[in-house]
Structure formats: C-alpha cells, structure tokens
Design an enzyme around this catalytic site. Sequence first.
Site, PDB file in Angstrom:
ATOM      1  N   GLU A 298      -5.821 -11.040  -1.779  1.00 12.20           N
ATOM      2  CA  GLU A 298      -6.612 -11.003  -0.538  1.00 12.20           C
ATOM      3  C   GLU A 298      -8.105 -11.027  -0.865  1.00 12.20           C
ATOM      4  OE1 GLU A 298      -5.348  -7.736   1.979  1.00 12.20           O
ATOM      5  OE2 GLU A 298      -3.243  -8.064   1.523  1.00 12.20           O
TER       6      GLU A 298
ATOM      7  N   GLU B 271       0.789  -1.240   0.000  1.00 11.51           N
ATOM      8  CA  GLU B 271       0.000   0.000   0.000  1.00 11.51           C
ATOM      9  C   GLU B 271       0.823   1.294   0.000  1.00 11.51           C
ATOM     10  OE1 GLU B 271      -2.664  -0.497   3.328  1.00 11.51           O
ATOM     11  OE2 GLU B 271      -3.602  -2.263   2.468  1.00 11.51           O
TER      12      GLU B 271
HETATM   13  C1  XIL Z   1      -6.221  -7.325   8.115  1.00  9.72           C
HETATM   14  C2  XIL Z   1      -6.461  -8.576   8.938  1.00  9.72           C
HETATM   15  O1  XIL Z   1      -7.310  -9.441   8.221  1.00  9.72           O
HETATM   16  C3  XIL Z   1      -7.065  -8.225  10.282  1.00  9.72           C
HETATM   17  O2  XIL Z   1      -7.127  -9.383  11.110  1.00  9.72           O
HETATM   18  C4  XIL Z   1      -6.221  -7.150  10.968  1.00  9.72           C
HETATM   19  O3  XIL Z   1      -6.861  -6.757  12.158  1.00  9.72           O
HETATM   20  C5  XIL Z   1      -6.043  -5.954  10.062  1.00  9.72           C
HETATM   21  O4  XIL Z   1      -5.471  -6.369   8.830  1.00  9.72           O
HETATM   22  N1  XIL Z   1      -4.972  -5.273   3.602  1.00  9.72           N
HETATM   23  C6  XIL Z   1      -3.920  -6.073   4.008  1.00  9.72           C
HETATM   24  C7  XIL Z   1      -4.127  -7.035   5.116  1.00  9.72           C
HETATM   25  O5  XIL Z   1      -2.862  -6.056   3.371  1.00  9.72           O
HETATM   26  O6  XIL Z   1      -2.969  -7.233   5.869  1.00  9.72           O
HETATM   27  C8  XIL Z   1      -5.260  -6.614   6.017  1.00  9.72           C
HETATM   28  O7  XIL Z   1      -5.489  -7.678   6.950  1.00  9.72           O
HETATM   29  C9  XIL Z   1      -6.507  -6.308   5.210  1.00  9.72           C
HETATM   30  C10 XIL Z   1      -6.260  -5.176   4.250  1.00  9.72           C
END
Ligand code: XIL
Length: 381
Positions: free
Chosen positions: A270, A165
Amino acid sequence: MLNWRFIAVVAMVATDMVAATQAQSSRKPQSPVSLKDAYRNAFLIGVAINSPQIKGQDMGGDAIVERQFNSITPENVLKWEVVHPEPDVYNFDLSDQYVSFGEKRHMFVVGHCLVWHSQTPAWVFRDDKGDSLDRDALLKRMHDHIQTVVGRYKGRIQAWDVVNEALNENGTMRQSPWQKIIGDDYVEKAFQYAHEADPQAKLVYNDYNLENDQKRKGALVLITKLKAEGVPVDAVGLQGHDSMDWPSLEDEDTTIGAFASLGVKVIISELDIDLLPPATEHATADVSVHVEQDPKLNPYPKGLPESVQKELGKRYSDLFKVFLKHRGAVIRVTFWGLSDGDSWRNDWPVLGRTSYPLLFDRSDQPKLAFHAVLEAAGGKN
Ligand code: XIL
C-alpha cells in the site's frame, strides 16, 4: 468543468505520437516508458483503484492504470462492509466489475481483504439478539464469508490479503473482536479457509509499521508459527504508508530481509509517502485515528514547491533501490492510489488536507517522483 483526465489522456496520446515519430526517424532505442516495463524483470507494479476507476467513470485514470501498472488492488470494494453489508446480503456488483477490469487488461488481480477489524460491520460479531457470538458461531461466519467471496473469484483473483493488521505496536496480538471471540488461532483459521476456497491463490498476511523493531519481531514470531504449523501463508505485505523519514532505509532493508529469510515472499502492498507535517506523535496507518484540522498541518494547499518535489523523488528512488536489492523476495510493489487527488491521505488522519503522496499529480501528470522511480530501475532489468 474541464475534464483534466480527458485532457491528460489526449496530451499523453499526442506525446506518444510525437515520441513514436521521433523514434522512427532517429531509430534510437526507446528508454522504458512505463513503470511496469521498467520493473518487468524485478517485480509487479500495482495500484489500488477506487470505485469511479472500476466503473469506468474516470477514463483518464483508467488509461494510466492500464499503461503503467500490471496489478490492481481494490481500495475498498472487497472489504466486508461493502461486499457483505448485512447477514444475508452479498453485494458483488462492484467487485465483479473490479475483477473484470483486471482480466480485460491481463493484470495480476489482488483481493483486499478478508479478515480485519476495520470496515467490518458490527453485526458480524453479534447474534440476532445483539449478544456477542461465541467462538464456533464466529468461526462459522468467517468460514462462510471466505468461502463465498474467495470461492466466487476462484482462479480469477490471484492473491488475497487474508488477515489485515492482527498485531499491536509492541508485537502482541491485537485484541480485535476476532481475537477476543475466537482466540489467537483466528489467523490460521482464516488462512485455512481461504486455501480451501481457492488452493491456487497466494495468501498474504498484511500489516503496517512492521519496520519497527517490536512489531516486526511479533510478526516474525507469528509467521514462523504459521509456517511451522503448515498454514498456507505465502507472503507478508508491508503496507508502506511511509513518510519522508520513516522507515529508515536500513529498517526497510532489515525488515524485507528478515521476512525473506523465513521463506515467505514480501510485498509492498500500500505504498504512499506522506510529506505533510506529521499529525500524530508516532507513525501509524490506523484508519480509526482522527486529528483536528489545523492550517499548520496543511502547508501546501496551492501546490508543492519544486524543492519538495525533488525531496519526494529522492525518497521514492531510495526506497525503490532497497526493494530492487531484494528482487526475488519482493514480488510486488503496489501504490495506494493512482493520483494525489485520489489518495486517502487527503482525508486521513486529518480531513481536507492537500496531500502529495503518489507519483501522479491532481491533473494526472507524472510528477518528478515518477521519473525518479523510473530512473531507479536503472534500465538494467
Ligand atoms: C483505506 C482507504 O484508502 C480509504 O478509502 C478508506 O476510507 C479507509 O481505508 N490500511 C489498509 C487499507 O489496509 O485498507 C486502508 O485503506 C488504508 C490503511
């Protein structure tokens, strides 16, 4: 309390036994039964796993992970705040178990993530007196962290989300503490350090909303620049925190094609699909966003109507057809969590919602969307 996961496993084993018996008696070829098999000739199918799954405290969940997926990503345990909570303290307890989990099951093991502005302790950017570090000191800290973490799992973690990001929505560089203290070249430094620590590992730039025009353009400029400078970037991760109408299939298609044409691989890193009413004006996956609870934002606390299950299935199927169109460029599709009950979407951006973004329900049963994704593979792989 009933252990639903245990019951689900017993049920699954029983179903398999019946299926096996039927197969033997009818001798008909079996259709693909797992996601990883259905997509074996297209791309890897991954899942983000949480601490209970890593620790073996969710055996039902682990059985599904093993059966359905051939790649894992750690949802949280390799983030800076977990693995390196204090300046001289590394905590590899969970990440060691995570890597062993994947090795035991011969999976493609992903590391997530090395350099990010979230889930990174404030001390990382400050000296002993609490003053901001200078460029050289922060580069040294980044180097030591990457060397220690990537080095520990050299040859065992096959791909790393190196920078997460780095871009604003308008495609400019995000003014994160990394960027403010080091400058824009913190990105290339991170990739260089990761490559130095494990030259075999595949290195990924990961971000959300890259399907939006401006942000995608910024990412294309960034990746083009990194490639021109010989920075070892192998792939772009499109996070894929999608909704029912965003991104459009055309934008997904254009985005994958645009990155592929730069000579990098594309990962859907994701994936989950939010079908609840939008809580923010614009789609985002910014973990720092919090929205007030409101019953209107949580319309299905007791279960999802069949009609919406079908819509979700159609949406998943449509997206997978786009991914399949780009097989070869798309090398992995990873779901952000195993079952709806596990999903971060239950508490983000609104706390305590009942969300339905994944392929397995709260009792670990495959949803209609699971079958839709299997069917989208078309048996032609
Ligand atoms: C999220 C997790 O799923 C949660 O458990 C945590 O509290 C916050 O982060 N983008 C990403 C991930 O790259 O690492 C994030 O994961 C979701 C958004």
